[in-house]
Motif scaffolding. Structure first.
Motif, PDB file in Angstrom:
ATOM      1  N   ALA A  62       5.130   5.866   5.442  1.00  0.00           N
ATOM      2  CA  ALA A  62       5.157   7.215   4.869  1.00  0.00           C
ATOM      3  C   ALA A  62       6.208   7.317   3.762  1.00  0.00           C
ATOM      4  CB  ALA A  62       5.433   8.239   5.970  1.00  0.00           C
ATOM      5  N   THR A  63       7.368   6.708   3.962  1.00  0.00           N
ATOM      6  CA  THR A  63       8.389   6.756   2.910  1.00  0.00           C
ATOM      7  C   THR A  63       7.909   6.005   1.678  1.00  0.00           C
ATOM      8  OG1 THR A  63      10.046   6.754   4.646  1.00  0.00           O
ATOM      9  CG2 THR A  63      10.854   6.380   2.427  1.00  0.00           C
ATOM     10  N   ALA A  64       7.268   4.859   1.896  1.00  0.00           N
ATOM     11  CA  ALA A  64       6.732   4.096   0.756  1.00  0.00           C
ATOM     12  C   ALA A  64       5.717   4.956  -0.005  1.00  0.00           C
ATOM     13  CB  ALA A  64       6.085   2.802   1.247  1.00  0.00           C
ATOM     14  N   ASN A  65       4.850   5.657   0.732  1.00  0.00           N
ATOM     15  CA  ASN A  65       3.852   6.511   0.077  1.00  0.00           C
ATOM     16  C   ASN A  65       4.502   7.695  -0.637  1.00  0.00           C
ATOM     17  OD1 ASN A  65       1.637   5.009   0.656  1.00  0.00           O
ATOM     18  ND2 ASN A  65       0.885   6.278   2.332  1.00  0.00           N
TER      19      ASN A  65
ATOM     20  N   MET B  27      -8.644   1.290   0.463  1.00  0.00           N
ATOM     21  CA  MET B  27      -9.816   0.456   0.170  1.00  0.00           C
ATOM     22  C   MET B  27     -10.756   0.403   1.388  1.00  0.00           C
ATOM     23  SD  MET B  27      -9.263  -1.248  -2.907  1.00  0.00           S
ATOM     24  CE  MET B  27      -9.162   0.393  -3.546  1.00  0.00           C
ATOM     25  N   ILE B  28     -10.136   0.441   2.568  1.00  0.00           N
ATOM     26  CA  ILE B  28     -10.905   0.491   3.820  1.00  0.00           C
ATOM     27  C   ILE B  28     -10.301   1.650   4.601  1.00  0.00           C
ATOM     28  CG2 ILE B  28     -11.533  -0.780   5.934  1.00  0.00           C
ATOM     29  CD1 ILE B  28     -10.439  -3.291   4.103  1.00  0.00           C
ATOM     30  N   GLN B  29     -11.047   2.697   4.804  1.00  0.00           N
ATOM     31  CA  GLN B  29     -10.443   3.839   5.500  1.00  0.00           C
ATOM     32  C   GLN B  29     -10.085   3.417   6.920  1.00  0.00           C
ATOM     33  OE1 GLN B  29     -12.881   7.445   4.871  1.00  0.00           O
ATOM     34  NE2 GLN B  29     -11.371   7.890   3.252  1.00  0.00           N
ATOM     35  N   GLY B  30      -8.821   3.667   7.293  1.00  0.00           N
ATOM     36  CA  GLY B  30      -8.324   3.216   8.589  1.00  0.00           C
ATOM     37  C   GLY B  30      -8.505   4.284   9.654  1.00  0.00           C
ATOM     38  N   GLU B  31      -7.553   5.223   9.709  1.00  0.00           N
ATOM     39  CA  GLU B  31      -7.637   6.290  10.712  1.00  0.00           C
ATOM     40  C   GLU B  31      -8.976   7.024  10.599  1.00  0.00           C
ATOM     41  OE1 GLU B  31      -4.296   4.885  11.661  1.00  0.00           O
ATOM     42  OE2 GLU B  31      -4.770   6.709  12.782  1.00  0.00           O
ATOM     43  N   GLY B  32      -9.506   7.072   9.380  1.00  0.00           N
ATOM     44  CA  GLY B  32     -10.769   7.776   9.122  1.00  0.00           C
ATOM     45  C   GLY B  32     -11.971   7.154   9.823  1.00  0.00           C
ATOM     46  N   GLY B  33     -11.831   5.919  10.342  1.00  0.00           N
ATOM     47  CA  GLY B  33     -12.938   5.343  11.116  1.00  0.00           C
ATOM     48  C   GLY B  33     -13.375   3.951  10.717  1.00  0.00           C
TER      49      GLY B  33
ATOM     50  N   HIS C 162      -5.738   8.894 -17.933  1.00  0.00           N
ATOM     51  CA  HIS C 162      -4.320   8.558 -17.686  1.00  0.00           C
ATOM     52  C   HIS C 162      -3.828   9.094 -16.338  1.00  0.00           C
ATOM     53  CE1 HIS C 162      -4.333   7.176 -21.776  1.00  0.00           C
ATOM     54  NE2 HIS C 162      -4.822   8.341 -22.139  1.00  0.00           N
ATOM     55  N   ILE C 163      -4.689   9.000 -15.350  1.00  0.00           N
ATOM     56  CA  ILE C 163      -4.312   9.387 -13.981  1.00  0.00           C
ATOM     57  C   ILE C 163      -3.977   8.088 -13.233  1.00  0.00           C
ATOM     58  CG2 ILE C 163      -5.156  10.426 -11.824  1.00  0.00           C
ATOM     59  CD1 ILE C 163      -7.081  12.120 -13.647  1.00  0.00           C
ATOM     60  N   ALA C 164      -2.834   8.061 -12.560  1.00  0.00           N
ATOM     61  CA  ALA C 164      -2.398   6.815 -11.910  1.00  0.00           C
ATOM     62  C   ALA C 164      -3.349   6.399 -10.796  1.00  0.00           C
ATOM     63  CB  ALA C 164      -0.997   7.003 -11.343  1.00  0.00           C
ATOM     64  N   VAL C 165      -3.624   5.099 -10.732  1.00  0.00           N
ATOM     65  CA  VAL C 165      -4.416   4.537  -9.632  1.00  0.00           C
ATOM     66  C   VAL C 165      -3.422   4.014  -8.592  1.00  0.00           C
ATOM     67  CG1 VAL C 165      -5.981   2.684  -8.944  1.00  0.00           C
ATOM     68  CG2 VAL C 165      -6.379   3.936 -11.089  1.00  0.00           C
ATOM     69  N   PHE C 166      -3.416   4.650  -7.443  1.00  0.00           N
ATOM     70  CA  PHE C 166      -2.462   4.307  -6.382  1.00  0.00           C
ATOM     71  C   PHE C 166      -3.238   3.810  -5.155  1.00  0.00           C
ATOM     72  CE2 PHE C 166      -0.429   6.404  -2.530  1.00  0.00           C
ATOM     73  CZ  PHE C 166       0.244   5.260  -2.168  1.00  0.00           C
ATOM     74  N   VAL C 167      -2.934   2.607  -4.731  1.00  0.00           N
ATOM     75  CA  VAL C 167      -3.646   2.024  -3.587  1.00  0.00           C
ATOM     76  C   VAL C 167      -2.711   1.947  -2.381  1.00  0.00           C
ATOM     77  CG1 VAL C 167      -4.987   0.061  -2.784  1.00  0.00           C
ATOM     78  CG2 VAL C 167      -5.024   0.655  -5.173  1.00  0.00           C
TER      79      VAL C 167
ATOM     80  N   LEU D  45       1.124   0.534  -5.682  1.00  0.00           N
ATOM     81  CA  LEU D  45       0.540   0.236  -4.373  1.00  0.00           C
ATOM     82  C   LEU D  45       1.623   0.206  -3.304  1.00  0.00           C
ATOM     83  CD1 LEU D  45       0.819  -3.032  -3.242  1.00  0.00           C
ATOM     84  CD2 LEU D  45      -0.193  -3.305  -5.498  1.00  0.00           C
ATOM     85  N   CYS D  46       1.194   0.445  -2.078  1.00  0.00           N
ATOM     86  CA  CYS D  46       2.146   0.428  -0.961  1.00  0.00           C
ATOM     87  C   CYS D  46       1.690  -0.532   0.125  1.00  0.00           C
ATOM     88  CB  CYS D  46       2.268   1.819  -0.343  1.00  0.00           C
ATOM     89  SG  CYS D  46       3.230   2.912  -1.375  1.00  0.00           S
TER      90      CYS D  46
END
Ligand SMILES: Cc1ncc(COP(=O)(O)O)c(C=O)c1O
Length: 468
Positions: free
Chosen positions: A156-159, A249-255, A275-280, A307-308
């Motif tokens: 969470a801190t990284a995000n 890239m692969i939804q985790g908690e989402g299923g 110019h919107i940042a792509v954050f993974v 990325l985090c």
């Protein structure tokens, strides 16, 4: 030759002897822990009391009556009540080297010799630099322009750091784009982003989020069209107001729903134009597909701005391209990590870099394949018992029978009782998930786990039939 006292200390023969003895003792004791076991009935009262005390101390009950003894062997973990279980969830994706791993004990021993327990942004040792450089090297391996890395102690801190970096660079744009059913963490800002009502009950909205529908493998082109349309609509509605878009890239908690190259590519092209940042967010997916990063597996390297990572990396990190360099004062924390976790992270990343985990036929995909064939065989014997595996690589999920909440809860707790620790993911249908310890799980472990799973699901089915 170094004149450092630290080198003299570490190479002192007494220290080296102690290290050898510790590792030798570990092997001797692990040799006695080779299979699952029931709890010792004599400990029952004491153990139940400990569980109650846990509930009291944390103000909420534990999900499982789990209190570890602090010892294990590979995928097997010993609990304080004397029981031994297969750990198929590994701290929700943390213990990639399994329990009481010899390499990690060795690295913890080395860390123990360090001068401090914790390291922080003001004072760090050389192993922190080694770790940052490893993260950058792995992330940039296939051409991503990642040049920088900032360490932290939780996903969470990284995000949070990622959000701040993107927002500062793209200010005054402050809106965030994210996928429906995404999970980003539980800070106040991330609770606004994570798409789950229950996780923000009573909390104020802190970030304006526009949600985009996620990829649907059953409707490849349709889902790409819908997501592109939704993204374009959001951008038109709030021109120049979006700082970043968050991608799992692969939804985790989402299923455990994987995306697709074409889907992400179409969206990322539009984000770049605006110019919107792509954050993974690779906190759960890191190390679990055919490459270290899932964005590498989906061949999206050229798009990535930020990325985090977290979980199996032990130390969490926010990595970013030079363009997103932040201004002094924006991010910092007292702690970057415990010295032991920094040593462990270096050991794990070296193992991933030098081992045979990745590639189409690497260990990750082999593990996925063994689970898949076990599930197929189970379904042939008992049609309708299980569907899956879902997910990707060693993010493995399945649905038990109808995937209702009631069935899934029953199954997961019965499985735990029978000696296998799993966890839930998603909703309607609810899924059960495994995050196996790739470095240590054997094909025999997988077969044993699936045997217990089959027996457990059969018992539940019989029980339900009796109730009817
Ligand atoms: C995709 C993703 N992002 C962020 C987080 C939050 O990480 P942490 O629990 O370490 O704060 C998680 C944790 O499950 C996660 O799966």
């Amino acid at each position: 030759m170094s004149n450092l006292k630290s080198d003299e200390f570490v190479s002192d023969p007494r220290i080296q002897k102690a290290r050898e003895l510790v590792l030798e003792a570990l092997s001797d004791h692990q040799a006695k822990l080779t299979r699952i076991a029931d709890a010792d009935p004599d400990t029952a009262d004491h153990y139940d009391a400990l569980i109650d005390q846990f509930k009291q101390a944390r103000g909420n009950p534990l999900f499982y009556p789990y209190i570890g003894s602090g010892f294990g062997n590979g995928t097997l973990v010993e609990l304080k009540d004397g029981s031994v279980k297969y750990d198929m969830i590994s701290g929700i994706g943390v213990h990639i080297m399994g329990h009481s791993n010899k390499q990690l004990l060795a690295s913890s021993f080395d860390a123990m010799l360090g001068d401090t327990i914790m390291q922080g942004n003001l004072q760090q040792n050389a192993e922190s630099l080694e770790l940052m450089q490893r993260f950058i090297r792995l992330a940039a391996k296939n051409g991503a322009k990642i040049e920088h890395c900032f360490l932290s102690t939780s996903g969470a801190t990284a995000n949070e750091n990622a959000l701040k970096i993107a927002m500062q660079k793209n200010a005054p744009a402050s809106r965030v784009l994210a996928f429906e059913h995404c999970f980003m963490g539980r800070t106040l800002a991330l609770a606004s982003l994570t798409d789950k009502d229950a996780y923000r009950v009573g909390l104020p909205k802190t970030v304006d989020v526009d949600y985009i529908p996620f990829y649907d493998a059953n409707d490849h082109l349709g889902s790409i069209r819908r997501a592109v349309k939704a993204l374009e609509t959001c951008i038109q509605r709030y021109p120049k107001k979006h700082a970043l878009m968050c991608f799992e890239m692969i939804q985790g908690e989402g299923g455990y729903y994987p995306g697709h190259h074409d889907f992400f590519y179409a969206l990322m092209m539009i984000l770049k134009q605006h110019h919107i940042a792509v954050f993974v967010d690779e906190i759960q997916s890191f190390g679990r597909t055919e490459n270290a990063f899932a964005f590498q597996t989906f061949k999206l390297d050229k798009f990535i701005d930020i990325l985090c990572v977290g979980k199996m990396t032990q130390v969490c990190a926010t990595l970013f391209v030079d363009e997103y360099q932040w201004k002094p004062g924006l991010i910092s924390q007292t702690f970057t990590g415990a010295t032991a976790s920094i040593y462990a992270a270096n050991t794990i990343l070296a193992e991933l870099e030098n081992g045979d985990y990745f590639g189409e036929h690497g260990r990750n995909m082999q593990i996925a394949q063994v689970f898949a064939s076990e599930f197929d065989a189970m379904n042939e014997r008992h049609p309708g018992m299980i569907s899956g595996p879902y997910g990707y690589g060693i993010m493995i999920a399945f649905t038990a029978y109808d995937g209702s909440l009631d069935m899934t809860k029953k199954a997961i707790h019965a499985l735990y009782k029978n000696g296998v620790i799993a966890f839930v993911a998603g909703k309607d249908p609810y899924r059960m998930r495994f995050l196996p310890s790739a470095a240590v799980i054997t094909d025999d472990d997988i077969k044993n786990v699936c045997e217990i799973l089959e027996r457990t699901l059969l018992d539940i089915h019989e029980e339900a039939n009796k109730e009817d």
